[in-house]
Design an enzyme around this catalytic site. Structure first.
Site, short mmCIF file in Angstrom:
data_model
loop_
_atom_site.label_atom_id
_atom_site.label_comp_id
_atom_site.label_asym_id
_atom_site.label_seq_id
_atom_site.Cartn_x
_atom_site.Cartn_y
_atom_site.Cartn_z
CB ALA A 81 44.26 79.80 35.49
N GLY A 126 40.23 76.41 39.81
CA GLY A 126 41.19 76.60 40.88
C GLY A 126 40.60 77.22 42.13
CD GLU A 129 41.92 72.28 41.30
OE1 GLU A 129 42.29 71.12 41.02
OE2 GLU A 129 42.31 73.29 40.69
CD GLU A 149 39.38 72.49 36.62
OE1 GLU A 149 39.95 73.17 37.49
OE2 GLU A 149 38.29 71.90 36.83
#
Length: 277
Positions: A81, A126, A129, A149
């Site tokens: 991101a 991410g 993840e 995060e």
């Protein structure tokens, strides 16, 4: 910049999935074959990447060759991101963006064939993840990973709050997420975040080669059996034991009428290697 893992999933036969949007960009790369192994690896290992926008293009399940795949290879050197771009988003845009990312990672988690995440570099936010959605994680001792995060006043939104506690336990997951702590490969192995840890080599691909050796162990086995075993495990761990045993029974019933089962028994009797379809 929240960085994606160097996510590698080893495959046979050779296939390359392109354009899985902002989270995956397997662009122009190199092809290498493992001598005598019967499979090839195709991917991009160079340069830093930044996401161009919300996930788009083909999803994992739309691959034309997916039915043939046993273990699939997909590599992303560094992507994720783009926080500068995210900062420009309106509040109404953030939810759909994260939802698309979550759906993409869920597709990875729902692939029927075995998936191996290779962590040779950084897997933050991410990236981790994505790795958590894979069946097995292999890391170099120098790799860095974490769900960071909360440092940005947000929470993991693409499965991290659910898959991390299922992997390392609720208490440890809370500790890692509340603190935004980054761990190396050695600590990740200690807490059960990765299955294997190896010392990094000069080429920076030690974990990748360990994953190839694992894939060589998987590939000779009956592909239908491996897929159904994965299905039974994935569904069984979400329910009580009684229901899990019923799931196992249902999956076992599906291998009974297969040609592969007969071939496996015949090969055993004839003392030869099986030739599965």
């Amino acid at each position: 910049m929240v960085t994606m893992a160097a996510l590698t999933v080893v495959c046979r036969p050779l296939a390359l999935w392109r354009g899985a949007g902002a989270l995956v960009a397997a662009g122009p790369g190199r092809c290498s074959s493992a001598a005598g192994s019967g499979f090839a690896a195709f991917g991009s290992r160079g340069g830093k990447r930044e996401a161009a926008g919300p996930p788009g293009g083909r999803g994992y399940s739309e691959s034309a060759t997916e039915a043939e795949l046993r273990v699939h290879y997909l590599e992303v050197e560094s992507a994720g991101a783009d926080l500068k771009e995210r900062a420009k988003m309106q509040p109404s845009e953030v939810g759909p963006f994260v939802s698309k990312a979550r759906s993409l990672i869920n597709e990875l988690g729902n692939l029927p064939m075995p998936t191996i995440a290779v962590l040779d570099g950084a897997a933050l936010g991410g990236g981790l993840e994505m790795a958590l959605a894979c069946d097995i994680r292999v890391a170099a001792s120098s790799a860095k990973m974490g769900l960071v995060e909360t440092k940005l006043a947000i929470i993991p939104g693409a499965g991290g709050t659910q898959r991390l506690p299922r992997t390392v336990g609720a208490s440890m997951a809370k500790e890692l997420i509340f603190s935004g702590r980054v761990v190396d490969g050695t600590e990740a192995k200690t807490i059960g975040l990765v299955s294997h840890v190896v010392e990094q080599n000069e080429a920076g691909d030690a974990a990748y080669h360990r994953a190839l050796s694992l894939a060589k162990e998987f590939l000779p086995q009956g592909p239908i059996a491996v897929r159904l075993a994965k299905l039974a495990i994935n569904q069984g761990i979400e329910v009580d034991l009684k229901t899990g045993l019923e799931i196992e029974e249902a999956c076992y019933a599906q291998v009974i009428p297969t040609k592969d089962r007969i071939e496996g028994i015949t090969a055993f009797k004839e003392k030869r290697l099986p030739r599965y379809t």
